[in-house]
Design a protein around this motif. Structure first.
Motif, short mmCIF file in Angstrom:
data_model
loop_
_atom_site.label_atom_id
_atom_site.label_comp_id
_atom_site.label_asym_id
_atom_site.label_seq_id
_atom_site.Cartn_x
_atom_site.Cartn_y
_atom_site.Cartn_z
N THR A 52 0.29 -1.12 -0.06
CA THR A 52 0.40 0.31 -0.07
C THR A 52 0.64 1.04 -0.12
O THR A 52 0.92 2.12 -0.94
CB THR A 52 -0.92 -0.01 1.03
OG1 THR A 52 -1.62 -1.21 1.17
CG2 THR A 52 -2.23 1.31 1.36
N LEU A 55 2.62 1.87 -3.23
CA LEU A 55 1.20 1.75 -3.86
C LEU A 55 0.54 3.50 -4.22
O LEU A 55 0.77 4.38 -5.33
CB LEU A 55 0.35 1.25 -3.97
CG LEU A 55 -1.28 1.59 -5.33
CD1 LEU A 55 -1.36 1.15 -6.45
CD2 LEU A 55 -2.32 0.26 -5.55
N ARG A 58 3.49 5.25 -5.72
CA ARG A 58 3.73 5.58 -7.10
C ARG A 58 2.15 6.83 -8.17
O ARG A 58 2.63 7.42 -8.17
CB ARG A 58 2.78 4.26 -7.92
CG ARG A 58 3.92 3.33 -7.81
CD ARG A 58 3.09 2.50 -8.60
NE ARG A 58 4.56 1.03 -8.87
CZ ARG A 58 4.57 0.36 -8.92
NH1 ARG A 58 3.23 -1.09 -8.69
NH2 ARG A 58 5.32 -1.04 -9.46
N TYR A 59 1.26 6.35 -7.25
CA TYR A 59 -0.04 7.61 -7.09
C TYR A 59 0.61 8.89 -6.63
O TYR A 59 0.17 9.97 -7.86
CB TYR A 59 -1.45 7.21 -5.96
CG TYR A 59 -1.75 6.73 -6.34
CD1 TYR A 59 -2.27 5.27 -7.14
CD2 TYR A 59 -3.42 6.45 -5.52
CE1 TYR A 59 -3.03 3.94 -7.49
CE2 TYR A 59 -4.27 4.92 -6.67
CZ TYR A 59 -4.01 4.08 -6.29
OH TYR A 59 -4.99 3.17 -6.74
N LEU A 80 -6.41 5.14 0.52
CA LEU A 80 -4.36 4.35 0.62
C LEU A 80 -4.16 4.53 1.68
O LEU A 80 -3.90 4.11 2.64
CB LEU A 80 -4.06 4.55 -0.53
CG LEU A 80 -4.32 3.70 -1.81
CD1 LEU A 80 -3.23 4.33 -2.64
CD2 LEU A 80 -4.52 2.92 -2.23
N TRP A 115 -1.84 -1.04 -12.21
CA TRP A 115 -1.22 -0.93 -10.44
C TRP A 115 -2.40 -1.44 -8.92
O TRP A 115 -2.52 -2.16 -8.66
CB TRP A 115 -0.56 0.26 -9.58
CG TRP A 115 0.79 0.40 -10.49
CD1 TRP A 115 1.85 -0.08 -11.18
CD2 TRP A 115 1.06 1.29 -10.99
NE1 TRP A 115 2.70 0.90 -11.93
CE2 TRP A 115 2.90 2.15 -12.01
CE3 TRP A 115 0.79 3.18 -10.72
CZ2 TRP A 115 3.03 3.47 -11.50
CZ3 TRP A 115 1.39 4.48 -10.90
CH2 TRP A 115 2.39 4.64 -11.64
N ALA A 116 -3.43 -0.60 -9.35
CA ALA A 116 -4.80 -1.19 -8.32
C ALA A 116 -5.06 -2.50 -8.59
O ALA A 116 -5.69 -3.34 -7.58
CB ALA A 116 -5.92 -0.08 -8.68
N ALA A 119 -2.43 -4.69 -7.11
CA ALA A 119 -2.77 -4.71 -5.63
C ALA A 119 -3.69 -5.20 -5.08
O ALA A 119 -3.64 -6.48 -4.62
CB ALA A 119 -2.53 -3.67 -5.36
N LEU A 145 -9.29 -1.26 -4.47
CA LEU A 145 -8.43 -1.11 -5.09
C LEU A 145 -8.99 -2.09 -6.46
O LEU A 145 -8.49 -1.52 -7.76
CB LEU A 145 -7.40 -1.63 -4.25
CG LEU A 145 -6.46 -1.19 -3.63
CD1 LEU A 145 -5.04 -2.57 -2.91
CD2 LEU A 145 -5.58 -0.29 -3.77
#
Length: 156
Positions: A52, A55, A58-59, A80, A115-116, A119, A145
Motif C-alpha cells: 500500500t 502504491l 506511485r499515485y 490508501l 497497479w491498482a 494490488a 483497489l
C-alpha cells in the motif's frame, strides 16, 4: 463501446466470493495453530502495508507529474492512507521509495489502473490461511483497489 476492464458486477461478485471464502475459512482453522495463524496474519499485514505504501508513492508520483490527474487521484490517496492505518499495527515502517510515472497522462491513468488491479489481486491471495478479521479487511481493501482500477480504466 464498453471498456475492456471488468464490470462493476464482476468486481462486486469477486469481492463477495472472496469475503464468503474468508468467512468460511474463519469457521475452520484448517488444523493450523493459533500461533501459526498469528504469524501468517503478521506477514500478510506487513505485505499489505508495504504494498500500500508503494502504491501510494506511485499515485503521488503520477499526481505530481500530471496535475490534470491530481484531482482524480487525491481521494484515492486518502483511501490508501486509511489502508495504511488499517495494516500498520504497532510497528514502525520505513517510508516507501519514491514512485515513478509515465510521461503521457493517458498512459499514466492506464498504469494506475494496472497497479491498482495488481494490488487488488495480491490482497486476495492466501485468505483461507488468515484470521477472519484480517481476511475481511484484505478483501475489503481489494474491493476498493479494484474500484480504483475500474475508475481509471473507464475514464482514461
Amino acid at each position: 463501446m464498453r471498456d475492456a476492464g471488468p464490470t462493476r458486477r464482476a468486481v462486486l461478485g469477486a469481492v463477495a466470493v472472496a469475503t464468503i471464502g474468508a468467512a468460511v475459512a474463519g469457521c475452520d482453522d484448517g488444523g493450523g495453530s493459533d500461533q501459526g495463524r498469528r504469524k501468517a496474519d503478521d506477514a500478510a499485514r506487513e505485505r499489505a502495508y508495504a504494498a500500500t505504501g508503494a502504491l501510494l508513492a506511485r499515485y503521488d508520483a503520477v499526481a505530481a507529474r500530471h496535475p490534470q490527474l491530481a484531482e482524480r487521484i487525491r481521494p484515492l490517496g486518502v483511501e490508501l492512507r486509511q489502508h495504511l492505518t488499517a495494516f500498520a499495527g504497532g510497528a514502525t515502517h520505513p517510508a516507501p521509495p519514491p514512485g515513478s510515472a509515465p510521461e503521457d497522462p493517458a498512459a499514466a491513468a492506464g498504469t494506475i489502473a494496472d497497479w491498482a488491479q495488481q494490488a487488488s489481486d495480491e490482497r486476495l491471495t492466501g485468505l483461507p490461511l488468515l484470521s477472519p478479521d484480517l481476511a475481511r479487511r484484505l478483501a475489503a481493501t481489494a474491493a476498493c483497489l479494484a474500484g480504483h482500477a475500474q475508475l481509471f480504466r473507464s475514464t482514461s
